[in-house]
Design a protein around this motif. Structure first.
Motif, short mmCIF file in Angstrom:
data_model
loop_
_atom_site.label_atom_id
_atom_site.label_comp_id
_atom_site.label_asym_id
_atom_site.label_seq_id
_atom_site.Cartn_x
_atom_site.Cartn_y
_atom_site.Cartn_z
N ARG A 60 -18.53 29.81 7.01
CA ARG A 60 -17.06 29.77 6.96
C ARG A 60 -16.55 28.35 7.14
NH1 ARG A 60 -14.54 33.82 5.11
NH2 ARG A 60 -15.02 35.32 6.70
N SER A 61 -17.22 27.55 7.98
CA SER A 61 -16.76 26.17 8.18
C SER A 61 -17.02 25.31 6.94
CB SER A 61 -17.41 25.54 9.41
OG SER A 61 -18.79 25.30 9.17
N ARG A 62 -18.08 25.58 6.22
CA ARG A 62 -18.38 24.81 5.00
C ARG A 62 -17.63 25.33 3.78
NH1 ARG A 62 -24.59 22.76 4.74
NH2 ARG A 62 -24.83 22.31 6.95
N SER A 63 -17.35 26.62 3.78
CA SER A 63 -16.70 27.24 2.62
C SER A 63 -15.66 28.24 3.12
CB SER A 63 -17.76 27.94 1.77
OG SER A 63 -17.16 28.55 0.66
N PRO A 64 -14.46 27.73 3.49
CA PRO A 64 -13.43 28.62 4.07
C PRO A 64 -13.02 29.77 3.15
CG PRO A 64 -12.82 26.31 4.32
CD PRO A 64 -14.02 26.35 3.43
N GLU A 65 -13.22 29.61 1.85
CA GLU A 65 -12.82 30.66 0.91
C GLU A 65 -13.87 31.75 0.76
OE1 GLU A 65 -13.02 27.40 -0.06
OE2 GLU A 65 -10.91 26.84 0.04
N ALA A 66 -15.04 31.54 1.35
CA ALA A 66 -16.13 32.50 1.17
C ALA A 66 -15.77 33.86 1.76
CB ALA A 66 -17.41 31.98 1.84
N SER A 67 -16.25 34.90 1.09
CA SER A 67 -16.17 36.25 1.65
C SER A 67 -17.54 36.58 2.20
CB SER A 67 -15.79 37.26 0.56
OG SER A 67 -14.46 37.06 0.16
N ILE A 68 -17.57 37.15 3.40
CA ILE A 68 -18.84 37.42 4.07
C ILE A 68 -18.98 38.91 4.30
CG2 ILE A 68 -20.20 37.00 6.15
CD1 ILE A 68 -18.79 34.26 6.33
N LEU A 69 -20.11 39.46 3.84
CA LEU A 69 -20.42 40.87 4.01
C LEU A 69 -21.67 40.99 4.87
CD1 LEU A 69 -20.44 43.93 3.29
CD2 LEU A 69 -21.65 43.31 1.18
N PHE A 70 -21.59 41.78 5.93
CA PHE A 70 -22.76 42.05 6.75
C PHE A 70 -23.30 43.43 6.42
CE2 PHE A 70 -21.48 38.66 9.67
CZ PHE A 70 -22.72 38.18 10.06
N LEU A 71 -24.59 43.49 6.19
CA LEU A 71 -25.29 44.77 6.07
C LEU A 71 -26.02 44.96 7.40
CD1 LEU A 71 -26.74 44.34 2.48
CD2 LEU A 71 -24.74 45.66 3.16
N THR A 72 -25.46 45.77 8.28
CA THR A 72 -26.01 45.88 9.61
C THR A 72 -25.67 47.22 10.26
OG1 THR A 72 -26.06 44.87 11.80
CG2 THR A 72 -23.97 44.78 10.62
N GLU A 73 -26.51 47.61 11.19
CA GLU A 73 -26.23 48.77 12.02
C GLU A 73 -25.71 48.33 13.38
OE1 GLU A 73 -30.09 50.49 12.00
OE2 GLU A 73 -29.84 51.43 10.05
N HIS A 74 -25.81 47.04 13.70
CA HIS A 74 -25.43 46.49 15.00
C HIS A 74 -24.19 45.62 14.82
CE1 HIS A 74 -29.45 47.76 16.16
NE2 HIS A 74 -29.90 47.09 15.10
N THR A 75 -23.03 46.10 15.22
CA THR A 75 -21.78 45.37 14.95
C THR A 75 -21.20 44.68 16.18
OG1 THR A 75 -20.47 47.34 15.40
CG2 THR A 75 -21.17 46.97 13.11
N GLY A 76 -21.91 44.69 17.30
CA GLY A 76 -21.36 44.19 18.55
C GLY A 76 -20.88 42.75 18.52
N SER A 77 -21.64 41.83 17.98
CA SER A 77 -21.28 40.40 18.06
C SER A 77 -20.73 39.84 16.75
CB SER A 77 -22.51 39.60 18.48
OG SER A 77 -23.54 39.76 17.54
N LEU A 78 -20.26 40.71 15.87
CA LEU A 78 -19.78 40.24 14.57
C LEU A 78 -18.26 40.12 14.59
CD1 LEU A 78 -21.99 42.38 12.20
CD2 LEU A 78 -22.35 40.05 12.95
N SER A 79 -17.78 38.94 14.30
CA SER A 79 -16.33 38.76 14.21
C SER A 79 -15.93 38.02 12.94
CB SER A 79 -15.82 38.00 15.44
OG SER A 79 -16.45 36.73 15.51
N ASP A 80 -16.79 37.14 12.46
CA ASP A 80 -16.41 36.28 11.33
C ASP A 80 -16.94 36.85 10.01
OD1 ASP A 80 -15.23 34.23 10.05
OD2 ASP A 80 -16.58 32.68 10.76
N CYS A 81 -16.50 38.07 9.70
CA CYS A 81 -16.93 38.65 8.43
C CYS A 81 -15.77 39.42 7.82
CB CYS A 81 -18.15 39.54 8.61
SG CYS A 81 -17.83 41.05 9.51
N ASP A 82 -15.86 39.66 6.53
CA ASP A 82 -14.79 40.36 5.82
C ASP A 82 -15.08 41.85 5.66
OD1 ASP A 82 -13.05 38.06 5.06
OD2 ASP A 82 -14.92 37.40 4.18
N ALA A 83 -16.36 42.22 5.70
CA ALA A 83 -16.72 43.62 5.52
C ALA A 83 -18.06 43.90 6.19
CB ALA A 83 -16.79 43.97 4.04
N LEU A 84 -18.21 45.14 6.63
CA LEU A 84 -19.47 45.63 7.21
C LEU A 84 -19.91 46.86 6.44
CD1 LEU A 84 -18.51 45.53 11.00
CD2 LEU A 84 -20.22 44.10 9.90
N LEU A 85 -21.19 46.90 6.12
CA LEU A 85 -21.75 48.09 5.47
C LEU A 85 -23.06 48.43 6.17
CD1 LEU A 85 -21.34 47.56 1.61
CD2 LEU A 85 -20.09 49.15 3.06
#
Length: 199
Positions: free
Chosen positions: A71-96
């Motif tokens: 995000r700091s290098r590419s502020p326009e980036a969209s970030i998708l996490f593929l995860t079952e563990h969502t506890g420490s995720l804040s800087d993402c646009d979507a979770l699957l």
């Protein structure tokens, strides 16, 4: 928005990368082998969707830090996490969920691509707007300076640089108005310094 979107896929697990590769082929995704490579590519491509997949909770924390760097290098980036563990995720646009059906993953990536493209367009428009505002401010300053010069030229004699009759009239108006406000008398004395007759 016709700008092509780059899709980058990264997981610390080689097994996870291999498992998702067939699904992401439909989107022409590039599987990235290292975090450094991901950061370099994310900074070079606009717009970009970054898919981060993990298997363990510990990997999630590491990927959350990686997402912040992306995000700091590419502020326009969209970030998708593929995860079952969502506890420490804040800087993402979507979770699957990593086990989501392939069509859902493809649809989500396409939507995030559109979001990333819109962010890139907004960034460009904001830069253009800022440049136009700076230009307008520079023009306003130039016009103010020109107005000041014209005002000075209108109130002074070009040959001698001494205040002219118009300047005297304006100054007398100011002094009379001030004397009237303060309820004071005002006297004016005029001297003919060059001893020339005005008859």
């Amino acid at each position: 928005m016709n700008q092509p979107v780059s899709l980058l896929f990264f997981s610390p697990s080689r097994k996870r990368r291999d498992a998702f590769a067939p699904h992401l082929e439909r989107l022409s995704a590039q599987c990235v082998d290292s975090a450094d490579q991901l950061l370099d590519l994310a900074g070079a491509h606009q717009p970009v969707v970054v898919v981060l997949a993990q298997a363990s909770e510990e990997e999630t924390r590491g990927l959350a830090q990686l997402a912040a760097e992306v995000r700091s290098r590419s502020p326009e980036a969209s970030i998708l996490f593929l995860t079952e563990h969502t506890g420490s995720l804040s800087d993402c646009d979507a979770l699957l969920d990593p086990n989501c059906p392939a069509p859902e993953l493809v649809r989500t990536c396409r939507l995030l691509g559109q979001i990333s493209g819109l962010r890139a367009e907004l960034t460009k428009m904001a830069a253009k707007l800022e440049a136009a505002q700076r230009h307008q401010e520079a023009l306003a300053e130039t016009h103010q300076q020109e107005l000041q010069q014209l005002t000075e030229a209108a109130l002074t004699d070009r040959l001698t640089g001494v205040a002219n009759r118009r300047h005297l009239d304006l100054r007398l108006e100011e002094l009379f108005a001030e004397a009237k406000r303060q309820v004071r008398n005002l006297g004016v004395a005029v001297f003919d310094l060059d001893r020339k007759s005005t008859r």
